[in-house]
Design an enzyme around this catalytic site. Structure first.
Site, PDB file in Angstrom:
ATOM      1  N   ASP A  14       0.868  -1.163   0.000  1.00  8.28           N
ATOM      2  CA  ASP A  14       0.000   0.000   0.000  1.00  8.28           C
ATOM      3  C   ASP A  14       0.917   1.228   0.000  1.00  8.28           C
ATOM      4  O   ASP A  14       2.061   1.158   0.467  1.00  8.28           O
ATOM      5  CB  ASP A  14      -0.869  -0.011   1.262  1.00  8.28           C
ATOM      6  CG  ASP A  14      -1.593   1.294   1.471  1.00  8.28           C
ATOM      7  OD1 ASP A  14      -2.406   1.671   0.615  1.00  8.28           O
ATOM      8  OD2 ASP A  14      -1.330   1.950   2.494  1.00  8.28           O
ATOM      9  N   ALA A  15       0.420   2.347  -0.513  1.00  2.00           N
ATOM     10  CA  ALA A  15       1.248   3.558  -0.570  1.00  2.00           C
ATOM     11  C   ALA A  15       1.028   4.466   0.634  1.00  2.00           C
ATOM     12  O   ALA A  15       1.933   4.688   1.454  1.00  2.00           O
ATOM     13  CB  ALA A  15       0.975   4.323  -1.857  1.00  2.00           C
ATOM     14  N   TYR A  16      -0.193   4.980   0.762  1.00  7.03           N
ATOM     15  CA  TYR A  16      -0.487   6.009   1.759  1.00  7.03           C
ATOM     16  C   TYR A  16      -0.670   5.409   3.154  1.00  7.03           C
ATOM     17  O   TYR A  16      -1.594   4.656   3.404  1.00  7.03           O
ATOM     18  CB  TYR A  16      -1.725   6.800   1.339  1.00  7.03           C
ATOM     19  CG  TYR A  16      -1.528   7.510   0.018  1.00  7.03           C
ATOM     20  CD1 TYR A  16      -0.714   8.636  -0.074  1.00  7.03           C
ATOM     21  CD2 TYR A  16      -2.111   7.031  -1.138  1.00  7.03           C
ATOM     22  CE1 TYR A  16      -0.502   9.273  -1.286  1.00  7.03           C
ATOM     23  CE2 TYR A  16      -1.910   7.667  -2.362  1.00  7.03           C
ATOM     24  CZ  TYR A  16      -1.103   8.784  -2.428  1.00  7.03           C
ATOM     25  OH  TYR A  16      -0.899   9.410  -3.638  1.00  7.03           O
ATOM     26  N   ARG A  45      -7.482  12.487   7.201  1.00  8.50           N
ATOM     27  CA  ARG A  45      -7.244  11.089   6.832  1.00  8.50           C
ATOM     28  C   ARG A  45      -8.495  10.237   7.043  1.00  8.50           C
ATOM     29  O   ARG A  45      -8.852   9.409   6.193  1.00  8.50           O
ATOM     30  CB  ARG A  45      -6.078  10.532   7.655  1.00  8.50           C
ATOM     31  CG  ARG A  45      -5.782   9.055   7.428  1.00  8.50           C
ATOM     32  CD  ARG A  45      -5.429   8.765   5.986  1.00  8.50           C
ATOM     33  NE  ARG A  45      -4.913   7.396   5.838  1.00  8.50           N
ATOM     34  CZ  ARG A  45      -4.719   6.805   4.678  1.00  8.50           C
ATOM     35  NH1 ARG A  45      -5.005   7.448   3.549  1.00  8.50           N
ATOM     36  NH2 ARG A  45      -4.237   5.580   4.619  1.00  8.50           N
ATOM     37  N   SER A 121      -2.527   0.924  -4.885  1.00  6.05           N
ATOM     38  CA  SER A 121      -3.030   2.068  -4.120  1.00  6.05           C
ATOM     39  C   SER A 121      -4.365   2.601  -4.624  1.00  6.05           C
ATOM     40  O   SER A 121      -4.706   2.484  -5.810  1.00  6.05           O
ATOM     41  CB  SER A 121      -1.984   3.193  -4.178  1.00  6.05           C
ATOM     42  OG  SER A 121      -2.468   4.376  -3.569  1.00  6.05           O
ATOM     43  N   ASN A 122      -5.076   3.243  -3.702  1.00  2.00           N
ATOM     44  CA  ASN A 122      -6.288   3.987  -4.054  1.00  2.00           C
ATOM     45  C   ASN A 122      -5.971   5.244  -4.849  1.00  2.00           C
ATOM     46  O   ASN A 122      -6.854   5.817  -5.494  1.00  2.00           O
ATOM     47  CB  ASN A 122      -7.037   4.401  -2.782  1.00  2.00           C
ATOM     48  CG  ASN A 122      -7.880   3.279  -2.217  1.00  2.00           C
ATOM     49  OD1 ASN A 122      -8.195   2.309  -2.881  1.00  2.00           O
ATOM     50  ND2 ASN A 122      -8.259   3.422  -0.948  1.00  2.00           N
TER      51      ASN A 122
END
Length: 228
Positions: A14-16, A45, A121-122
């Site tokens: 995942d990125a964030y 967030r 990622s989203n």
């Protein structure tokens, strides 16, 4: 946990919140936000994730850059902040978040061991490209996969299938790492070898106690756990 016998074909991150620090944007402008900085960042967030879930549940879609902007607007309004310049600066900073200190070393070690690395990622493609370039992670990744072509957000199963399609393999051949417990749960249900990155640490939630998911406190643990 003992090392996995056979290393995975790929390790997907995942990125964030996993490779990129989602609170870095507010941290850069904390002086302008004053005592409300931490609360604004937390609400930003929370709303960002909440909106992505609501859109997917409703069968609708808005790209993650727009969702991030919408969530920031609510977070600022909730704290009585009406500063267009600050909002623009925060959004610009979010596109160039800091990488966590353990991100690049872990990616480097995995690639040296012959394990492909990727982001799932989203984030929408342009947002992700800018983020990984700014964080210096682009040369360490074999793929950056976005939900955008699907117009659907995690934790829908079709999102995780993007990784198996990219690497032409079965779910159990992919190690998946996320700092988000809900994402780790969704990935485990899909069949990935999941490693929940619990930096804080936070209590176990989202039914992670019911699925096979390893807990790690730092990305430095990955190479050993993946049998490299």
């Amino acid at each position: 946990m003992p090392p996995i016998a056979a290393p995975p074909r790929a390790c997907v991150f995942d990125a964030y919140g996993t490779l990129l620090d989602v609170h870095a944007a507010v941290a850069r402008h904390a002086a302008r936000l004053g005592a409300q900085a931490a609360a604004v960042s937390a609400l930003w967030r929370a709303k960002q994730l909440e909106y992505s879930w609501i859109l997917s549940a409703a069968g609708d879609y808005e790209d993650f850059a727009a969702v991030t902007d919408r969530a920031l607007g609510v977070a600022l309004a909730a704290h009585g902040i009406a500063d267009a310049a600050l909002r623009a600066d925060l959004l610009a900073a979010y596109r160039r978040l800091d990488a966590f200190g353990d991100a690049a070393p872990a990616l480097t070690a995995l690639r040296r061991a012959g394990i492909a690395t990727a982001i799932l990622s989203n984030g929408e493609p342009a947002m992700l490209e800018e983020a990984v370039d700014a964080a210096g992670l682009a040369p360490l990744l074999d793929a950056v996969l976005s939900v955008h072509p699907l117009r659907r957000y995690k934790p829908h199963r079709s999102v995780y299938a993007l990784a198996t399609a990219r690497f032409a393999c079965q779910p159990h051949e992919i190690a998946f790492v996320s700092g988000n417990a809900w994402d780790a749960y969704g990935a485990a249900r899909f069949g990935f070898r999941v490693h929940w990155l619990n930096r804080a640490p936070q209590p176990t939630e989202y039914w992670l106690d019911r699925v096979a998911a390893a807990r790690i406190a730092t990305l430095a643990e990955l190479p050993t756990l993946l049998g490299t």
